[in-house]
Design an enzyme around this catalytic site. Structure first.
Site, PDB file in Angstrom:
ATOM      1  N   LYS A 116       0.822  -1.180  -0.109  1.00 30.97           N
ATOM      2  CA  LYS A 116       0.062   0.100  -0.096  1.00 30.97           C
ATOM      3  C   LYS A 116       0.792   1.342   0.092  1.00 30.97           C
ATOM      4  CE  LYS A 116      -3.816   1.935   2.291  1.00 30.97           C
ATOM      5  NZ  LYS A 116      -3.373   3.419   2.504  1.00 30.97           N
ATOM      6  N   ASP A 118       1.937   4.943   0.270  1.00 34.05           N
ATOM      7  CA  ASP A 118       1.550   6.142   0.648  1.00 34.05           C
ATOM      8  C   ASP A 118       1.669   7.542  -0.056  1.00 34.05           C
ATOM      9  OD1 ASP A 118       0.237   7.280   3.276  1.00 34.05           O
ATOM     10  OD2 ASP A 118       2.132   7.339   4.262  1.00 34.05           O
ATOM     11  N   TYR A 267      -2.507   0.343 -10.199  1.00 29.24           N
ATOM     12  CA  TYR A 267      -2.698  -0.972  -9.459  1.00 29.24           C
ATOM     13  C   TYR A 267      -4.354  -1.380  -9.935  1.00 29.24           C
ATOM     14  CZ  TYR A 267      -3.815   2.728  -6.114  1.00 29.24           C
ATOM     15  OH  TYR A 267      -4.205   3.748  -5.375  1.00 29.24           O
ATOM     16  N   CYS A 450     -20.827  22.044  29.624  1.00 29.61           N
ATOM     17  CA  CYS A 450     -20.350  22.268  28.707  1.00 29.61           C
ATOM     18  C   CYS A 450     -19.309  23.611  28.808  1.00 29.61           C
ATOM     19  CB  CYS A 450     -21.313  22.751  27.435  1.00 29.61           C
ATOM     20  SG  CYS A 450     -20.502  23.764  26.054  1.00 29.61           S
ATOM     21  N   CYS A 472     -23.217  18.796  24.701  1.00 26.50           N
ATOM     22  CA  CYS A 472     -23.847  19.633  25.128  1.00 26.50           C
ATOM     23  C   CYS A 472     -25.308  19.968  24.588  1.00 26.50           C
ATOM     24  CB  CYS A 472     -23.133  21.153  24.803  1.00 26.50           C
ATOM     25  SG  CYS A 472     -24.203  22.576  25.130  1.00 26.50           S
ATOM     26  N   CYS A 477     -25.630  26.749  21.995  1.00 30.65           N
ATOM     27  CA  CYS A 477     -24.188  26.847  22.322  1.00 30.65           C
ATOM     28  C   CYS A 477     -23.553  27.527  21.227  1.00 30.65           C
ATOM     29  CB  CYS A 477     -23.768  25.293  22.848  1.00 30.65           C
ATOM     30  SG  CYS A 477     -21.862  25.191  23.076  1.00 30.65           S
TER      31      CYS A 477
HETATM   32  S1  IVH Z   1      -6.864  -0.342  -4.328  1.00 30.57           S
HETATM   33  C1  IVH Z   1     -11.158   0.173  -5.108  1.00 30.57           C
HETATM   34  N1  IVH Z   1      -4.044  -0.822  -4.197  1.00 30.57           N
HETATM   35  O1  IVH Z   1      -4.676   3.783  -0.341  1.00 30.57           O
HETATM   36  C2  IVH Z   1      -9.718  -0.125  -4.448  1.00 30.57           C
HETATM   37  N2  IVH Z   1      -5.044   1.342  -3.461  1.00 30.57           N
HETATM   38  O2  IVH Z   1      -6.381   3.915   1.746  1.00 30.57           O
HETATM   39  C3  IVH Z   1      -9.065   1.159  -4.728  1.00 30.57           C
HETATM   40  N3  IVH Z   1      -3.268   2.655  -2.321  1.00 30.57           N
HETATM   41  O3  IVH Z   1      -7.492   4.887  -2.271  1.00 30.57           O
HETATM   42  C4  IVH Z   1      -7.536   1.291  -4.244  1.00 30.57           C
HETATM   43  N4  IVH Z   1      -1.413   1.500  -2.763  1.00 30.57           N
HETATM   44  O4  IVH Z   1      -5.197   5.586  -2.902  1.00 30.57           O
HETATM   45  C5  IVH Z   1      -5.278  -0.010  -3.749  1.00 30.57           C
HETATM   46  N5  IVH Z   1      -1.957  -1.297  -4.104  1.00 30.57           N
HETATM   47  C6  IVH Z   1      -2.732  -0.382  -3.833  1.00 30.57           C
HETATM   48  C7  IVH Z   1      -2.683   0.746  -3.100  1.00 30.57           C
HETATM   49  C8  IVH Z   1      -3.805   1.821  -2.933  1.00 30.57           C
HETATM   50  C9  IVH Z   1      -2.161   2.642  -2.046  1.00 30.57           C
HETATM   51  C10 IVH Z   1      -4.344   4.014  -1.735  1.00 30.57           C
HETATM   52  C11 IVH Z   1      -5.462   4.267  -2.696  1.00 30.57           C
HETATM   53  C12 IVH Z   1      -6.492   3.900  -1.803  1.00 30.57           C
HETATM   54  C13 IVH Z   1      -6.243   4.111  -0.527  1.00 30.57           C
HETATM   55  C14 IVH Z   1      -7.069   3.650   0.532  1.00 30.57           C
END
Ligand code: IVH
Length: 716
Positions: A116, A118, A267, A450, A472, A477
């Site tokens: 994943k 970033d 991806y 509050c 509250c 408020c």
């Molecule tokens: S798939 C419908 N694959 O992480 C599925 N997302 O926290 C769409 N991201 O919105 C996402 N690496 O911007 C997918 N290998 C990966 C990814 C990835 C980073 C991001 C993407 C997503 C976000 C979710």
């Protein structure tokens, strides 16, 4: 040189440069020296100088476009861009897999695990192999057109890889294949996906339309370099690579973006035309790679829970050595056909999930706890911390969520606490370092009134929420009033420029505004008389308020701040109801038949609309001249054979994908909803239908197949 031979030589140089760019930026396997590359590039520039007609938009010389833009044009994604749900433990991954198994009984399941990344999600649209549009995710439906910025990224091909034959014939006319060999250009095996698992890696035909999704990011080294440069120039460094990436993509001047070492990984797919999309994620990644796009590496194909855990652990072991920042693993159901049967929630698909690795932590002193009152009146304790540096930024405040959380963790004033930053969420206090207590720590008394208006607080459970949050009870408020008005003015809602925290606080403090309708009665003289507000700013603010009267209905609905109604649900409501009055009159059943609206949201909307005070507010907004008409309204518009009809899809249709069927229904005036109710007009069923079919039979909803659907739609 004749025009014809200049053209041929130019085409050949462009093809060679593309191949080298691909080898260098996508495969990270450079095949010629920088000098050799420069020689080719300068020859191309020289040809273009002599023959300007050779400068086409996809020439390698055209990455950095001309003048800065005034603003980004909105782009509607042909298919919405979704996000992912997160998990943090093996147990949650197991639950996820169990859920899918229950949705797909008896199906052997295969998973693809990817890093994943970033970064920032983007969508690229290639038309006939040429980069046409690049867009940010935006709200998922509409993003910003950042094509000029994305073109500067060298790993984004301006032209997709051609099938073998075409590339071969391209280099032939100039008779320069020899030059190519001298330049040690990569073998076509490299270009067409060597190293990708399985198959020869040939791209096949180029799709007419290819919407492809991925992540733009700054590598760790690029990020460090960028921040050094900024600090040397006396500029504020970026907090982390993702902020730096987002900040870069927001630049209106592509020349600034070109100077940032951005990169991309792709991806996923959006809308595709002209070819059959791959049947699995692994095949998709191979195909994208064969088309010349950079894909996530490594990736794993897993067939069991154990294999999933192994892949996740293996990635965790490697990821620190990656050139870019990763914050987790993404687990995706490999088969695209099975995905369709899992469906999605309003934000994310059900067939994929992110496993987030434990966030980095730090220890620091808790100096004080303050209480923030939000627009719903919720009292949130906030930790005021001794500033500490963590994952790229300095942290001095963190949320403590609610009283129960404070008790459960036994957090005391003066404690040493562990804080962590998990992805994009605000830093949180995860616990106390008991060994560092010295006996002087003090219990924090959670206020029973509050802190803003001293009214009573209560914590009865609110719709869809357990009763852990103190709120509250005072509808007047000032903190709630401010919060509601700020929300109304915010970018995602009515987008009233200038209506930020400071001005809104002033307006409320001076008694000029008590609710959002009061904004529309503000006069120039009373505004201009406010501290730090000149006549010019006052006029600008009034103009911004005036402009907000014509915002789309979905923004108005979102701006009302109805519990559980986010931007996306507001959009669905604006599609479903032609006017605000129709929405105000709608019964709960009518509401639940709206896409993205379940029982809880429907009850919340219904309650809001039944409240006398709220109804008076709506009348005052009407008198102020706000538009209550929905421009997004789709059903019942009186056009198309399916006008006003609601459809539910289930099972696999013989020729149409789910997306194609949905597009057809919507184009013909109908709408598609996720669940069957008495309001459903048709259930369009294919092979292996789910429980929706049984429900339709029970409720007596008409069930049709694809052939009948086509007949009803008046098409073949
Ligand atoms: S798939 C419908 N694959 O992480 C599925 N997302 O926290 C769409 N991201 O919105 C996402 N690496 O911007 C997918 N290998 C990966 C990814 C990835 C980073 C991001 C993407 C997503 C976000 C979710």
């Amino acid at each position: 040189m004749t025009a014809a031979s200049a053209k041929a030589r130019h085409a050949d140089l462009a093809a060679q440069i593309r191949v080298h760019d691909h080898a260098y930026y996508v495969l990270a396997r450079p095949t010629i020296s920088d000098r050799e590359y420069d020689r080719l590039y300068h020859e191309l520039l020289e040809l273009e100088r002599q023959w300007p007609e050779l400068v086409t938009p996809d020439s390698p010389s055209q990455r950095v476009g001309g003048a800065p833009l005034a603003e980004f044009r909105p782009v509607r994604h042909a298919q919405p861009m979704q996000s992912l749900d997160n998990t943090y433990s093996q147990a949650e991954v197991k639950e996820f897999v169990g859920r899918i198994q229950r949705l797909l009984p008896g199906e052997p399941l295969e998973w693809c695990v990817e890093p994943k990344i970033d970064g920032v999600a983007v969508s690229l649209r290639y038309e006939n192999g040429r980069l046409a549009v690049a867009a940010t995710r935006g709200d998922g439906t509409t993003g910003d057109d950042i094509t000029a910025n994305l073109r500067t990224i060298r790993s984004v091909p301006l032209v997709l890889a051609h099938p073998r034959s075409e590339l071969a014939s391209r280099s032939a006319p100039g008779g320069t294949a020899k030059t190519g060999e001298e330049c040690r250009r990569p073998t076509q095996g490299d270009l067409f996906g060597a190293g990708a698992a399985g198959g020869a890696g040939q791209a096949g035909p180029i799709p007419r339309v290819l919407e492809v999704r991925g992540e733009v990011f700054l590598g760790k080294a690029g990020f460090a370099r960028l921040n050094e440069e900024r600090e040397a120039l006396g500029e504020e460094p970026f907090a982390n690579p993702r902020n730096a990436t987002a900040g870069s993509l927001k630049q209106l001047d592509p020349r600034i973006v070109a100077a940032r070492p951005l990169d991309i990984v792709l991806y996923g797919l959006g809308h595709v035309e002209g070819v059959r999309a791959p049947a699995t994620q692994i095949e998709l990644l191979d195909w994208l790679r064969a088309l010349g796009l950079r894909t996530p590496q490594p990736r794993w194909l897993c067939r069991s829970l154990d294999e999933l855990f192994e892949a996740i652990a293996s990635l965790e072991g490697q990821r620190r050595d990656f050139a870019y920042q990763t914050d987790g693993a993404v687990i995706k159901l490999n088969s695209v056909a099975l995905r369709a049967r899992c469906g999605s929630t309003s934000k994310a698909p059900r067939w994929a999930i992110a496993y987030k690795y434990a966030a980095e932590q730090a220890q620091t002193r808790l100096n004080a706890i303050t209480i923030q009152v939000g627009r719903t009146g919720a009292l949130t304790p906030v930790a005021e911390l001794e500033p500490v540096f963590l994952s790229g930024s300095t942290i001095s405040r963190a949320t403590l969520h609610n009283e129960e959380e404070l008790r459960r963790k036994d957090i005391r004033l003066g404690d040493w606490v562990v804080i962590e930053k998990a992805g994009e969420v605000i830093p949180a206090v995860v616990g106390v370092v008991l060994e560092r207590r010295n006996g002087h720590e003090k219990q924090f008394e959670f206020p029973r009134s509050c802190p803003e208006c001293k009214s009573k607080v209560s914590r009865g459970s609110v719709l869809g929420e357990a009763g852990v949050v103190w709120r509250c009870v005072n509808p007047d408020c000032p903190a709630k009033i401010r919060g509601r008005i700020e929300h109304w003015c915010s970018r995602g809602a009515m987008d009233i420029e200038g209506g930020g925290e400071v001005l809104v606080a002033q307006l409320v403090r001076n008694g000029l505004v008590r609710d959002v309708a009061d904004l529309y009665r503000l006069r120039l003289d009373e505004l201009a008389a406010l501290e730090r507000m000149g006549e010019k700013s006052a006029r600008n603010f009034l103009a911004a308020i005036e402009a907000s009267k014509r915002r789309e209905l979905s923004r108005l609905i979102f701006g009302l701040g109805i519990l559980h109604v986010g931007a996306r649900v507001a959009k669905s409501l604006a599609r479903r109801f032609a006017t605000l009055d129709d929405l105000m009159r709608a019964g709960q059943e009518h509401l639940t038949a709206t896409e993205d609206v379940g029982e809880i949201i429907a009850a919340s909307v219904y309650q809001w609309c039944s409240d006398a005070e709220n109804r008076r507010l709506i009348e005052r907004l009407r008198k102020a001249g706000l538009s209550f008409e929905s421009t997004a309204f789709q059903a019942g518009s009186g056009r198309g054979p399916f006008a006003g009809k609601s459809f539910v899809l289930t099972g696999t249709l013989p020729t149409l994908t789910r997306e194609q069927a949905t597009a057809k229904i919507e184009a013909l005036g109908g709408r598609v909803s996720g669940s069957v109710s008495k309001k459903t007009d048709f259930v369009l069923a294919g092979a292996d239908p789910g429980s929706k079919l049984a429900k339709a039979q029970k409720l007596g909803v008409r069930i049709i197949d694809e052939a009948e659907f086509r007949r009803l739609g008046g098409a073949g």
